[in-house]
Design a protein around this motif. Structure first.
Motif, PDB file in Angstrom:
ATOM      1  N   ARG A 245      76.207  47.696 137.622  1.00 43.63           N
ATOM      2  CA  ARG A 245      75.506  47.910 138.374  1.00 43.63           C
ATOM      3  C   ARG A 245      75.154  49.307 137.982  1.00 43.63           C
ATOM      4  NH1 ARG A 245      80.404  51.101 141.493  1.00 43.63           N
ATOM      5  NH2 ARG A 245      80.305  51.788 139.556  1.00 43.63           N
ATOM      6  N   ASP A 246      74.762  49.792 136.766  1.00 45.33           N
ATOM      7  CA  ASP A 246      74.509  51.610 136.482  1.00 45.33           C
ATOM      8  C   ASP A 246      73.003  50.590 136.433  1.00 45.33           C
ATOM      9  OD1 ASP A 246      76.450  52.371 136.780  1.00 45.33           O
ATOM     10  OD2 ASP A 246      77.188  52.426 134.259  1.00 45.33           O
ATOM     11  N   ALA A 247      72.767  50.071 135.763  1.00 43.44           N
ATOM     12  CA  ALA A 247      71.067  49.660 136.005  1.00 43.44           C
ATOM     13  C   ALA A 247      70.798  49.655 137.253  1.00 43.44           C
ATOM     14  CB  ALA A 247      70.368  48.085 134.961  1.00 43.44           C
ATOM     15  N   ALA A 248      70.888  48.828 138.402  1.00 38.31           N
ATOM     16  CA  ALA A 248      70.870  48.397 140.012  1.00 38.31           C
ATOM     17  C   ALA A 248      70.656  50.536 140.328  1.00 38.31           C
ATOM     18  CB  ALA A 248      71.669  47.991 139.826  1.00 38.31           C
ATOM     19  N   LEU A 249      71.645  51.256 140.227  1.00 37.10           N
ATOM     20  CA  LEU A 249      71.494  52.374 140.056  1.00 37.10           C
ATOM     21  C   LEU A 249      70.261  52.967 139.330  1.00 37.10           C
ATOM     22  CD1 LEU A 249      75.058  53.430 140.077  1.00 37.10           C
ATOM     23  CD2 LEU A 249      73.665  53.106 142.128  1.00 37.10           C
ATOM     24  N   ALA A 250      69.976  53.304 138.533  1.00 29.34           N
ATOM     25  CA  ALA A 250      68.811  53.438 137.172  1.00 29.34           C
ATOM     26  C   ALA A 250      67.689  53.688 138.530  1.00 29.34           C
ATOM     27  CB  ALA A 250      68.589  53.366 136.308  1.00 29.34           C
TER      28      ALA A 250
ATOM     29  N   LEU B 175      72.877  55.595 145.861  1.00 27.62           N
ATOM     30  CA  LEU B 175      74.004  55.525 145.456  1.00 27.62           C
ATOM     31  C   LEU B 175      74.503  54.209 146.997  1.00 27.62           C
ATOM     32  CD1 LEU B 175      77.262  55.354 145.282  1.00 27.62           C
ATOM     33  CD2 LEU B 175      77.237  56.354 146.610  1.00 27.62           C
ATOM     34  N   THR B 176      73.763  54.751 148.604  1.00 28.47           N
ATOM     35  CA  THR B 176      74.310  53.713 149.279  1.00 28.47           C
ATOM     36  C   THR B 176      72.767  52.142 149.217  1.00 28.47           C
ATOM     37  OG1 THR B 176      72.478  55.000 150.706  1.00 28.47           O
ATOM     38  CG2 THR B 176      74.809  55.016 150.809  1.00 28.47           C
TER      39      THR B 176
ATOM     40  N   ASP C 200      84.540  54.676 148.972  1.00 25.93           N
ATOM     41  CA  ASP C 200      86.154  55.525 149.572  1.00 25.93           C
ATOM     42  C   ASP C 200      85.926  57.383 148.923  1.00 25.93           C
ATOM     43  OD1 ASP C 200      87.771  53.308 149.954  1.00 25.93           O
ATOM     44  OD2 ASP C 200      88.227  53.110 148.282  1.00 25.93           O
ATOM     45  N   LEU C 201      85.397  56.803 148.294  1.00 25.82           N
ATOM     46  CA  LEU C 201      84.739  58.271 148.009  1.00 25.82           C
ATOM     47  C   LEU C 201      84.972  59.086 148.731  1.00 25.82           C
ATOM     48  CD1 LEU C 201      84.592  60.598 145.612  1.00 25.82           C
ATOM     49  CD2 LEU C 201      81.702  59.272 145.657  1.00 25.82           C
TER      50      LEU C 201
ATOM     51  N   LEU D 161      78.106  59.637 141.142  1.00 24.32           N
ATOM     52  CA  LEU D 161      79.181  59.455 142.432  1.00 24.32           C
ATOM     53  C   LEU D 161      79.291  58.384 142.620  1.00 24.32           C
ATOM     54  CD1 LEU D 161      76.956  60.715 144.902  1.00 24.32           C
ATOM     55  CD2 LEU D 161      79.033  62.096 143.887  1.00 24.32           C
ATOM     56  N   ALA D 162      78.994  56.911 141.743  1.00 26.47           N
ATOM     57  CA  ALA D 162      79.432  55.935 141.599  1.00 26.47           C
ATOM     58  C   ALA D 162      80.039  55.613 141.257  1.00 26.47           C
ATOM     59  CB  ALA D 162      77.843  54.812 140.868  1.00 26.47           C
ATOM     60  N   ARG D 163      81.044  56.086 140.238  1.00 22.53           N
ATOM     61  CA  ARG D 163      81.623  55.631 138.890  1.00 22.53           C
ATOM     62  C   ARG D 163      82.971  56.785 140.040  1.00 22.53           C
ATOM     63  NH1 ARG D 163      78.708  57.211 133.143  1.00 22.53           N
ATOM     64  NH2 ARG D 163      77.353  54.713 133.585  1.00 22.53           N
ATOM     65  N   LEU D 164      82.845  57.807 140.866  1.00 20.07           N
ATOM     66  CA  LEU D 164      83.923  58.412 141.862  1.00 20.07           C
ATOM     67  C   LEU D 164      84.427  57.191 142.637  1.00 20.07           C
ATOM     68  CD1 LEU D 164      83.408  62.217 141.128  1.00 20.07           C
ATOM     69  CD2 LEU D 164      85.024  60.401 139.988  1.00 20.07           C
ATOM     70  N   SER D 165      82.984  56.713 143.324  1.00 13.92           N
ATOM     71  CA  SER D 165      83.216  55.842 144.508  1.00 13.92           C
ATOM     72  C   SER D 165      84.412  54.810 144.156  1.00 13.92           C
ATOM     73  CB  SER D 165      81.468  55.676 145.408  1.00 13.92           C
ATOM     74  OG  SER D 165      81.348  56.903 145.129  1.00 13.92           O
TER      75      SER D 165
END
Length: 471
Positions: A14-19, A156-157, A165-166, A463-467
């Motif tokens: 997921r981190d790679a997709a966010l990047a 993020l979205t 949930d964040l 944000l993703a890791r907190l979400s």
């Protein structure tokens, strides 16, 4: 545009997709930032407030378009106990779900005055890309902070959708550059919408253009107007010079008492803070400040301790006849604007008392100086022991490929102390998109686009890791 040395290739899942989403969204993010820069949203009283209102409307539209907030509105608050309203801010909120934390994202959409057009290499309100930098007033401070928040939410979205949930609160202030005069009232009026477990203040800088930083200390400030008037009217300098003290003589003698021979502050009662500083050379200082070759730095101690941990005093303005309008007269009155930076650990009120006492004791020839238009802001030391602070540092390291530096800042963000007082349990994260060559507040202000890219990615990862945990 320069990339992080190793971060993006090392990200997976997921981190790679966010990047990828951050990278692909960067052109539209920079276009939106450029549109904001074109709005001359100077919040100072002498400038047209309609531009600040238009800027607030543009930011609100960007927030609304993310699709994540339950509410988005433009809000204003009164200044202290008066009926005067401060400049418009944008306030948005998305409620947390299933016990998740809420994070407050802060930036400001107002800007400093541009100064003289001839001091700029480009038009101040026409964003211009030259090399790796975007030039324009507010391109770095702090419309890039605004867009870092918007771009992070977009990425993020794009990857995980809007069903997370964040909780997110967004507070984009409209008068930070004019002293945040309605800030206290705004906090009180909107406490429930602003309440959060962590607060990201995207209004600081980084160690350099390849190394991120988390700001852990800020100096406070005391500013005031100082006026001396030894004469009721101007008189001929040849007829009476040598017997009558004119205002410029009085002011020069008074101002010279503020500093020691080495340029350090000589005001009794202003304190320093003890703390370690990273290695920082005189060569780096010269590169970042434009200090002319042959001119020595001032003060004592390590260079960074002088900027982070010790007080400083600067004359930022003077009202006196110009050279072009000079006549052979004894000047009756001179005013200056003094800006003092206060070391962490001292209250701004105590520092103001010390400065006023010094002026009273050192005004020569029996002249009584007038002090008015006083503005103060407390310094700040960050508690870095919280779990969200640690998550922020991990996200920075992953986005940049380099461990972040704990950074002290010689400048002031006084409202942070107000945030801490209003929300004592919230973790404070002072981040930023600037680098040492951004020249915030100066002509030729600019944003390093590689720094901006990595700063957006770091916030997106946070944000993703907190979400939600990666699935």
């Amino acid at each position: 545009m320069s990339e992080s040395p190793s971060a993006t290739p090392s990200l997976t899942g997921r981190d790679a997709a966010l990047a990828d989403s951050v990278r692909l969204g960067l052109p539209s993010t920079i276009a939106d930032l450029s549109n904001l820069v074109r709005i001359p949203s100077v919040s100072w009283a002498a400038f047209d407030p309609a531009h600040v209102a238009r800027s607030a409307e543009a930011v609100a539209a960007l927030a609304e378009a993310t699709g994540v907030f339950d509410s988005v509105r433009i809000a204003r608050a009164t200044i202290g106990d008066t009926d005067e309203l401060g400049q418009p801010a944008v306030l948005a909120r998305r409620q947390a779900r299933n016990g998740a934390p809420t994070i407050l994202l802060y930036a400001h959409h107002d800007v400093q005055p541009p100064g003289k057009d001839e001091d700029w290499d480009t038009e101040p309100f026409e964003p211009t890309v030259r090399g790796e930098r975007l030039y324009g007033r507010g391109a770095a401070d702090d419309k890039a902070g605004v867009m870092a928040h918007i771009a992070s939410i977009r990425a993020l979205t794009d990857v995980i959708g809007t069903d997370f949930d964040l909780g997110i609160a967004l507070f984009i202030e409209g008068e930070e550059e004019f002293g945040s005069r309605s800030f206290e009232t705004f906090l009180s009026d909107n406490a429930d919408e602003l309440r959060a477990d962590a607060i990201v203040v995207a209004d600081s800088g980084n160690w350099d253009d390849v190394t991120p930083a988390l700001t852990v200390s800020l100096r406070g400030n005391v500013t005031f107007r100082l006026t001396v008037r030894p004469l009721e009217h101007a008189s001929h300098s040849g007829m009476f010079g040598g017997a009558v003290p004119d205002a410029m003589l009085v002011m020069i003698r008074l101002l010279s008492s503020l500093w020691n021979e080495d340029g350090s502050v000589a005001v009794s009662g202003l304190t320093s803070h003890e703390g370690e500083t990273p290695e920082y050379s005189e060569e780096q200082l010269r590169s970042e400040t434009g200090l002319v070759e042959g001119v020595d730095p001032i003060g004592s101690g390590s260079l960074l301790s002088r900027i982070w941990w010790q007080p400083s005093i600067t004359v930022t303005g003077i009202d006196a006849p110009s050279v072009a309008n000079a006549s052979n007269t004894l000047i009756p009155e001179v005013s200056v604007r003094l800006s003092a930076r206060i070391a962490p650990g001292q209250s701004a009120s105590d520092a103001a008392d010390a400065l006023v006492a010094h002026v009273r004791a050192n005004t020569p020839f029996g002249v009584v100086a007038t002090i008015d238009d006083i503005d103060t802001g407390n310094p700040f030391l960050v508690n870095t022991s919280g779990p969200i602070v640690e998550a922020t540092k991990r996200s920075m390291a992953d986005a940049w490929g380099v461990e972040p530096v704990d950074l002290g800042v010689g400048g002031s963000i006084p409202f942070i102390a107000s945030l801490v007082e209003s929300f004592p349990d919230a973790e404070i994260l002072v981040t930023g998109v600037e680098d040492p060559h951004s020249r915030a507040h100066s002509p030729n202000e600019s944003l390093h686009l590689g720094v901006f890219h990595r700063a957006v990615l770091a916030e997106t990862l946070l944000l993703a890791r907190l979400s939600s945990p990666e699935r």
